[in-house]
Enzyme design. Structure first.
Site, mmCIF file in Angstrom:
data_model
loop_
_atom_site.group_PDB
_atom_site.id
_atom_site.type_symbol
_atom_site.label_atom_id
_atom_site.label_comp_id
_atom_site.label_asym_id
_atom_site.label_seq_id
_atom_site.Cartn_x
_atom_site.Cartn_y
_atom_site.Cartn_z
ATOM 1 N N SER A 93 0.792 -1.236 0.000
ATOM 2 C CA SER A 93 0.000 0.000 0.000
ATOM 3 C C SER A 93 0.819 1.278 0.000
ATOM 4 O O SER A 93 0.262 2.361 -0.182
ATOM 5 C CB SER A 93 -0.959 0.010 1.191
ATOM 6 O OG SER A 93 -2.008 -0.911 0.992
ATOM 7 N N TYR A 104 -4.616 -2.727 -9.658
ATOM 8 C CA TYR A 104 -4.392 -2.586 -8.211
ATOM 9 C C TYR A 104 -3.433 -3.651 -7.681
ATOM 10 O O TYR A 104 -2.455 -3.338 -6.989
ATOM 11 C CB TYR A 104 -5.737 -2.658 -7.487
ATOM 12 C CG TYR A 104 -5.624 -2.680 -5.986
ATOM 13 C CD1 TYR A 104 -5.309 -1.517 -5.282
ATOM 14 C CD2 TYR A 104 -5.811 -3.855 -5.265
ATOM 15 C CE1 TYR A 104 -5.189 -1.536 -3.900
ATOM 16 C CE2 TYR A 104 -5.694 -3.881 -3.889
ATOM 17 C CZ TYR A 104 -5.382 -2.722 -3.212
ATOM 18 O OH TYR A 104 -5.256 -2.734 -1.852
ATOM 19 N N VAL A 141 1.377 -3.587 3.970
ATOM 20 C CA VAL A 141 1.415 -4.849 4.707
ATOM 21 C C VAL A 141 2.633 -5.698 4.364
ATOM 22 O O VAL A 141 2.837 -6.752 4.960
ATOM 23 C CB VAL A 141 0.115 -5.663 4.520
ATOM 24 C CG1 VAL A 141 -1.073 -4.927 5.098
ATOM 25 C CG2 VAL A 141 -0.107 -6.035 3.065
ATOM 26 N N TYR A 179 -4.098 3.630 8.105
ATOM 27 C CA TYR A 179 -5.409 3.024 8.308
ATOM 28 C C TYR A 179 -5.994 3.447 9.658
ATOM 29 O O TYR A 179 -5.921 4.619 10.019
ATOM 30 C CB TYR A 179 -5.334 1.496 8.170
ATOM 31 C CG TYR A 179 -4.599 1.071 6.936
ATOM 32 C CD1 TYR A 179 -5.067 1.443 5.673
ATOM 33 C CD2 TYR A 179 -3.429 0.325 7.004
ATOM 34 C CE1 TYR A 179 -4.394 1.066 4.512
ATOM 35 C CE2 TYR A 179 -2.761 -0.066 5.854
ATOM 36 C CZ TYR A 179 -3.240 0.312 4.623
ATOM 37 O OH TYR A 179 -2.577 -0.059 3.490
ATOM 38 N N LYS A 226 0.321 3.339 -3.029
ATOM 39 C CA LYS A 226 -0.854 4.196 -3.188
ATOM 40 C C LYS A 226 -0.496 5.680 -3.166
ATOM 41 O O LYS A 226 -1.239 6.501 -3.710
ATOM 42 C CB LYS A 226 -1.881 3.874 -2.100
ATOM 43 C CG LYS A 226 -2.413 2.450 -2.197
ATOM 44 C CD LYS A 226 -3.247 2.067 -0.985
ATOM 45 C CE LYS A 226 -3.670 0.609 -1.048
ATOM 46 N NZ LYS A 226 -4.432 0.181 0.152
#
Length: 309
Positions: free
Chosen positions: A64, A191, A261, A243, A67
């Site tokens: 992530s 993705y 992660v 998060y 992103k």
């Protein structure tokens, strides 16, 4: 900047001694194979220094953290129209939660949770085949890091696709609200592949330089994004980058950061340096356990905080 080099070495030495390393992300089988004893940290300063400690040159799946780069690329394509399809608020829920989508008509809370990043992938697909969009993302990351050896780990991408049932659910749910313009499997293909980009701490810190330098590459002086956009990306990293652990990271570390992660974290000290840390074991929020501790210690040692006078 010898004090930073010494601080990195001290942090890496302390992390090497710790036994409470968290747990690797076994729900993606390829990530479950990574040695939890690994630890690397890198700093690339705005004056051009590259400082490393530990396993800072070993590639890992950035997941992530990617992103940040896809958001930057998508903003360059569609500008503020992006915010009609993705929010800018912390989620307060796990990164793969579907709960809020039902209450908020298929609009993800922010671009860093899975649902938000799938919408960003859908935006980057416009006018492209998935292979073309994936290539554009990879070339952008290579450009930012000034390193064309960066690759996508195809085994990790395949592993994510094979086990990504909840991401398929998120994509189909958003499609039902009209917030995906392409078929879910196409957006998800983009993705899964950008999450499978493999980078070392050195490469990741290099790629984040523009955010530490007001949107400009400090080595060339060339603008990547405007100063205002760099600030806004940094703001989202601070409030949403970890998060449902974002508030705690902001409280403890005090700088913008984005986790993945795979155990990586990209940290930004505005006006000073881009940081990258990697330790594969995760805490209960899915963020690198030792990576978070290491950045907290480093920020305290260097007196880094966006809240400092």
């Amino acid at each position: 900047m010898p004090e930073l080099e010494q601080a990195l070495a001290e942090v890496a030495a302390e992390m090497a001694e710790r036994t409470d390393r968290g747990n690797v992300a076994t729900y993606i089988p390829q990530l479950g194979k990574v040695d939890p004893k690994k630890f690397g940290i890198a700093a690339v300063t705005n004056d051009g220094r590259v400082l490393l400690a530990g396993d800072a040159d070993q590639p890992f799946s950035i997941q992530s953290v990617s992103k940040v780069f896809t958001l930057t690329l998508a903003l360059g394509k569609v500008g503020d129209a992006l915010w009609h399809r993705v929010g800018r608020e912390p989620s307060g829920n796990p990164f793969n939660s579907i709960v809020q989508l039902e209450h908020e008509n298929g609009i993800p809370r922010n671009p860093f949770i899975n649902a938000g990043a799938i919408v960003i992938s859908d935006i980057l697909l416009a006018g492209h085949q998935p292979r073309e969009a994936i290539g554009e993302i990879l070339r952008f990351v290579q450009f930012l890091a000034d390193d064309d050896t960066i690759i996508i780990d195809r085994e990790v991408a395949a592993s994510e696709r094979a086990t990504g049932y909840r991401n398929f659910a998120l994509a189909n749910y958003m499609k039902s609200f009209g917030n995906l313009h392409h078929e879910p499997e196409l957006a998800l293909g983009v993705y899964f592949h950008h999450c499978a980009i493999a980078m070392s701490c050195r490469q990741l810190a290099m790629a984040g330089r523009f955010l530490a330098n007001g949107g400009r590459n400090p080595a060339t002086g060339h603008s990547v994004v405007s100063t205002e956009r760099a600030r806004r990306i940094g703001a989202l990293m601070l409030t949403c980058g970890h998060y449902d652990g974002s508030g705690d990271f902001a409280f403890r570390v005090g700088i913008p950061g984005k986790s993945g992660v795979g155990g990586g974290i990209l940290g930004i000290v505005p006006g000073v340096a881009s940081l990258a840390v990697w330790s594969p074991g995760l805490n209960e929020n899915g963020n690198s356990k030792l990576g978070s501790i290491a950045l907290e210690k480093l920020a305290r040692m260097m007196n880094w905080s966006i809240f400092a006078p």
